[in-house]
Write a protein that holds these residues in place. Sequence first.
Motif, mmCIF file in Angstrom:
data_model
loop_
_atom_site.group_PDB
_atom_site.id
_atom_site.type_symbol
_atom_site.label_atom_id
_atom_site.label_comp_id
_atom_site.label_asym_id
_atom_site.label_seq_id
_atom_site.Cartn_x
_atom_site.Cartn_y
_atom_site.Cartn_z
ATOM 1 N N GLY B 2 116.946 88.021 -27.696
ATOM 2 C CA GLY B 2 116.735 87.932 -26.261
ATOM 3 C C GLY B 2 116.487 89.323 -25.697
ATOM 4 N N LEU B 3 116.039 89.351 -24.462
ATOM 5 C CA LEU B 3 115.737 90.649 -23.843
ATOM 6 C C LEU B 3 116.946 91.178 -23.080
ATOM 7 C CD1 LEU B 3 112.146 89.945 -22.452
ATOM 8 C CD2 LEU B 3 112.766 91.313 -24.454
ATOM 9 N N VAL B 4 117.160 92.476 -23.236
ATOM 10 C CA VAL B 4 118.207 93.154 -22.476
ATOM 11 C C VAL B 4 117.564 94.335 -21.760
ATOM 12 C CG1 VAL B 4 120.402 94.404 -22.578
ATOM 13 C CG2 VAL B 4 119.955 92.552 -24.205
ATOM 14 N N THR B 5 117.855 94.449 -20.480
ATOM 15 C CA THR B 5 117.357 95.612 -19.738
ATOM 16 C C THR B 5 118.529 96.542 -19.432
ATOM 17 O OG1 THR B 5 115.552 94.361 -18.763
ATOM 18 C CG2 THR B 5 116.186 96.400 -17.637
ATOM 19 N N TYR B 6 118.420 97.754 -19.942
ATOM 20 C CA TYR B 6 119.433 98.775 -19.672
ATOM 21 C C TYR B 6 118.879 99.665 -18.554
ATOM 22 C CZ TYR B 6 121.188 97.432 -24.323
ATOM 23 O OH TYR B 6 121.667 96.736 -25.414
ATOM 24 N N VAL B 7 119.682 99.837 -17.508
ATOM 25 C CA VAL B 7 119.242 100.669 -16.379
ATOM 26 C C VAL B 7 120.111 101.924 -16.356
ATOM 27 C CG1 VAL B 7 118.806 100.756 -13.904
ATOM 28 C CG2 VAL B 7 118.724 98.550 -15.111
ATOM 29 N N SER B 8 119.478 103.082 -16.533
ATOM 30 C CA SER B 8 120.243 104.328 -16.564
ATOM 31 C C SER B 8 120.765 104.649 -15.172
ATOM 32 C CB SER B 8 119.378 105.473 -17.087
ATOM 33 O OG SER B 8 118.437 105.824 -16.102
ATOM 34 N N PHE B 9 121.699 105.599 -15.091
ATOM 35 C CA PHE B 9 122.328 105.928 -13.802
ATOM 36 C C PHE B 9 121.286 106.387 -12.780
ATOM 37 C CE2 PHE B 9 122.200 110.554 -13.431
ATOM 38 C CZ PHE B 9 121.812 110.925 -14.706
ATOM 39 N N ASP B 10 120.155 106.953 -13.264
ATOM 40 C CA ASP B 10 119.130 107.402 -12.313
ATOM 41 C C ASP B 10 117.985 106.408 -12.180
ATOM 42 O OD1 ASP B 10 118.112 107.885 -14.783
ATOM 43 O OD2 ASP B 10 117.788 110.032 -14.511
ATOM 44 N N PRO B 102 126.620 103.994 -16.795
ATOM 45 C CA PRO B 102 127.219 105.047 -15.968
ATOM 46 C C PRO B 102 126.587 106.411 -16.276
ATOM 47 C CG PRO B 102 128.668 104.523 -17.798
ATOM 48 C CD PRO B 102 127.490 103.593 -17.912
ATOM 49 N N GLU B 103 126.811 107.369 -15.398
ATOM 50 C CA GLU B 103 126.252 108.698 -15.631
ATOM 51 C C GLU B 103 126.941 109.371 -16.814
ATOM 52 O OE1 GLU B 103 126.095 111.179 -12.192
ATOM 53 O OE2 GLU B 103 125.096 112.810 -13.274
ATOM 54 N N SER B 104 128.249 109.097 -16.947
ATOM 55 C CA SER B 104 128.984 109.697 -18.059
ATOM 56 C C SER B 104 129.964 108.687 -18.633
ATOM 57 C CB SER B 104 129.748 110.930 -17.577
ATOM 58 O OG SER B 104 130.637 111.357 -18.588
ATOM 59 N N GLN B 105 130.196 108.796 -19.939
ATOM 60 C CA GLN B 105 131.164 107.905 -20.581
ATOM 61 C C GLN B 105 132.541 108.547 -20.640
ATOM 62 O OE1 GLN B 105 130.939 104.813 -21.374
ATOM 63 N NE2 GLN B 105 128.746 104.390 -21.425
ATOM 64 N N PHE B 106 132.679 109.742 -20.095
ATOM 65 C CA PHE B 106 133.990 110.397 -20.161
ATOM 66 C C PHE B 106 134.589 110.548 -18.769
ATOM 67 C CE2 PHE B 106 131.541 112.201 -23.730
ATOM 68 C CZ PHE B 106 132.267 111.641 -24.757
#
Lengths: 406, 106
Positions: B2-10, B102-106
Amino acid sequence: MSETTVIIGAGQAGGDLASALRQLKYEGRIVLIGEEPALPYRRPPLSKAYLSGEMTEQQLYIKPAATYEKQNVEVKTGVRVESIDRSAKTVTLGNGETIGYTKLAFCTGGHARRLPLPGAEKPNVHYVRTIEDIEKLKAQFQPGKRLLIIGGGYIGLEAAAVGIKKELKVTLVEALPRLLARVTGPELSEYYYGVHTAKGVDIKLGAGVEALEGGDTVETVVLADGTRLEADVIIVGIGLIPNTELAEAAGLEVDNGILVDLQCRSTTDPDIFAAGDCANHDHGFLQRRIRLESVPNASEGARVIAATICGKDAEHNGAPWFWSDQYDLKLQMVGINQGYEEVVIRGSMEEHNFSAFYLANGVVIAADTVSRPKDFMMAKKLVAGRVKSDAATLSDESVELKSLLG
Amino acid sequence: MGLVTYVSFDGEKTTVDVANGDSLMQGAIDNGIDGILGDCGGGCACATCHCMVDEAWYAKTGEPDDMEADMLDGVLDPKPTSRLSCQVFMSDELDGIVVHLPESQF
């Protein structure tokens, strides 16, 4: 001149470095060279789900081959790097091929420390480091067999848990007076002793191995006090030796790992880097030199190297953390407890749900959490922030750890 | 699949195929998506694969279990639709899912 990064070692650090370079838009050639036949794979499941048969080899792979192709990473597996010429900036492989580099990274990992006794080479003596090791072990890892584990560290204890699950008769011998002596405090050692004993593991502490006896296979393990233990299958988990021979031969400074700075750059050659189990690095958080054996450490080192090669600022400075799954217990640890003055237990050992916090000068320097992910996530922040606290506060469950972060 | 769309923080969107049964973390790693680390390899031990499921899709992913919920409690800036992407597995139901990183994982 066009750039080439050659990565020696296709394990966690090597694979992550190749990906991290491409994610940072590195445009040079990337060559990833691995001695084992497999693509970069996850080693932690080797002593857990892969040994128990719940995970396949394919599932161990960090990424499929197609991903490396797409990222234009040349992966050469099943081949050794024989030598490095630092003045010509080339590496020569076992198949005779020579590859030029502008940057070179050692991600060579380590190998299992061998048991230095006659008989240790026999076919029922096993180590836990590679897929090949586990394939050999699995064939003998059958219900009813007498499994003898030498070494009460993570590998030994995780293998014991799988042994019990697969209905082997498990005995574990540890030379030191307690389990996990190198990585945790006596309270946790005693706790895990109780857990494994209750599950049916026969544990012998302070039990050095003196001799291996038998014919074609080892049949009897003789302890220093004269005790004789019969065994069908033997697992040796007595530590890891970093793979540094190649670096030494190339004239790099090596002392329990390849010496590198905060950017994971060799102290000898600024175009050479090292990350993972083979690197002894300056650590920004610990403010000293350390060699760590963990996936998070390998991944962080890889990201730092990639950033440095791409001209970005990065330092190896995350608070180290570790995890270990035994039975249904989730052990998560953060920090290095060396030098602690006080240990505080939060929660209940009897209920198998607690955390141990280690304090030095009133600062939380490390924590071990058992099936308490919430405590672990907060402990990471407490340790990283060098937060001050005390026994009364940390042991009081009505105080949210979050509130200590200020 | 299936299709997954990942949207970055920007806001940068990347849509990829993910096989049924694979986690959204594995899908991100396989496709070199920046923003998902997955340091523990999918064991729900590190919380470096945090994502925010698009609200329209959240109900279909189901609720996180206690272990995951406890880990999520400690991530940077958790949201009501936060999940650990190593615990969300692709299925026909999720074909087309959108997740925000998210912008950061930490």
